[in-house]
Design a protein around this motif. Structure first.
Motif, PDB file in Angstrom:
ATOM      1  N   ALA A  43      14.656   0.356  46.724  1.00 31.39           N
ATOM      2  CA  ALA A  43      15.673  -0.485  46.096  1.00 31.39           C
ATOM      3  C   ALA A  43      16.098  -1.451  47.197  1.00 31.39           C
ATOM      4  N   ILE A  73      17.029   0.978  50.306  1.00 29.55           N
ATOM      5  CA  ILE A  73      16.996   2.430  50.147  1.00 29.55           C
ATOM      6  C   ILE A  73      15.597   2.834  49.696  1.00 29.55           C
ATOM      7  N   ASN A 104      13.385   5.013  47.803  1.00 29.21           N
ATOM      8  CA  ASN A 104      13.744   5.896  46.694  1.00 29.21           C
ATOM      9  C   ASN A 104      12.558   6.578  46.017  1.00 29.21           C
ATOM     10  N   SER A 105      11.349   6.349  46.508  1.00 29.77           N
ATOM     11  CA  SER A 105      10.202   7.087  45.956  1.00 29.77           C
ATOM     12  C   SER A 105       9.042   7.016  46.933  1.00 29.77           C
ATOM     13  N   ARG A 112      19.279  -4.987  45.136  1.00 32.50           N
ATOM     14  CA  ARG A 112      19.054  -3.960  44.116  1.00 32.50           C
ATOM     15  C   ARG A 112      17.958  -4.333  43.132  1.00 32.50           C
ATOM     16  N   HIS A 123      13.526  -4.087  42.775  1.00 36.87           N
ATOM     17  CA  HIS A 123      12.515  -3.099  43.129  1.00 36.87           C
ATOM     18  C   HIS A 123      11.448  -3.735  44.015  1.00 36.87           C
ATOM     19  N   HIS A 135      24.667   5.128  42.622  1.00 37.64           N
ATOM     20  CA  HIS A 135      23.944   6.255  43.199  1.00 37.64           C
ATOM     21  C   HIS A 135      22.446   6.015  43.048  1.00 37.64           C
ATOM     22  N   ILE A 136      21.807   5.716  44.163  1.00 33.85           N
ATOM     23  CA  ILE A 136      20.351   5.567  44.191  1.00 33.85           C
ATOM     24  C   ILE A 136      19.837   6.701  45.058  1.00 33.85           C
ATOM     25  N   PRO A 137      19.000   7.569  44.515  1.00 32.72           N
ATOM     26  CA  PRO A 137      18.519   8.696  45.315  1.00 32.72           C
ATOM     27  C   PRO A 137      17.672   8.211  46.485  1.00 32.72           C
ATOM     28  N   LYS A 138      17.905   8.792  47.645  1.00 28.15           N
ATOM     29  CA  LYS A 138      17.145   8.428  48.843  1.00 28.15           C
ATOM     30  C   LYS A 138      16.037   9.451  49.048  1.00 28.15           C
ATOM     31  N   ARG A 139      14.820   8.959  49.285  1.00 32.79           N
ATOM     32  CA  ARG A 139      13.662   9.818  49.494  1.00 32.79           C
ATOM     33  C   ARG A 139      12.998   9.459  50.819  1.00 32.79           C
TER      34      ARG A 139
END
Length: 176
Positions: free
Chosen positions: A88, A67, A69-70, A92, A94, A35-39
């Motif tokens: 990400a 993804i 993510n920030s 996976r 950064h 689970h990688i939060p999507k922003r």
């Protein structure tokens, strides 16, 4: 005689405790999926474009499997605004894209790269990008200095992934 007054009593008590922990772990829901939060960063980029006097850059599209993510706008050195977009990667790792109109441009690039030592240049879409590598942080950085703005692509991602992000960047028109 109490159960815990003998060695065998302690063994039985420990087994009962371990059985209770095992039952608890079996009943607790556990997720095995990543689970990688999507922003979403579209609004952040639009706000940055309205806030600064120079042309703003952004990825034309996120690379496949990446993804976002920030994202954020921050105050940099000497009041210059800085846009940060974090990802990400498909592997996976950064990767981050940052841009600022900070002057002198070298100061922003050096801080983002955590190094002032160039290891060469990379041609991306026909444009030269300065390459930096900081061994102790496993940080790779690509820097492009344009009139009024510095573009930085950095992170723990490998060179091909960082190059992919840099190649996806496009200049946005200024809002009227």
């Amino acid at each position: 005689m109490r159960l815990t007054q003998t060695f065998y009593g302690y063994v039985v008590a420990m087994l009962v405790c371990l059985a209770g922990v095992g039952v608890f772990l079996l009943m607790t829901p556990q997720s095995r999926t990543e689970h990688i939060p999507k922003r979403e960063y579209t609004i952040t980029v639009a706000n940055f474009n309205r806030a600064v006097p120079y042309k703003v850059w952004r990825p034309s599209q996120d690379p496949a499997g990446w993804i976002a993510n920030s994202n954020r706008i921050a105050d940099g050195s000497a009041g210059a605004k800085v846009l940060y977009l974090g990802f990400a990667t498909a592997k996976r790792e950064h990767a981050m894209f940052a841009q600022s109109g900070e002057q002198p441009a070298a100061g922003f690039g050096n801080r983002m790269a955590n190094s002032d030592k160039s290891i060469g240049t990379e041609q991306i879409n026909g444009q030269p990008w300065d390459k930096r590598f900081r061994e102790d942080k496993k940080q790779r950085t690509l820097i492009r200095t344009l009139p009024g703005v510095t573009l930085v692509v950095t992170g723990t991602a490998d060179w091909p992934e960082l190059t992919q992000l840099a190649a996806s960047l496009q200049e946005l028109p200024k809002p009227s």
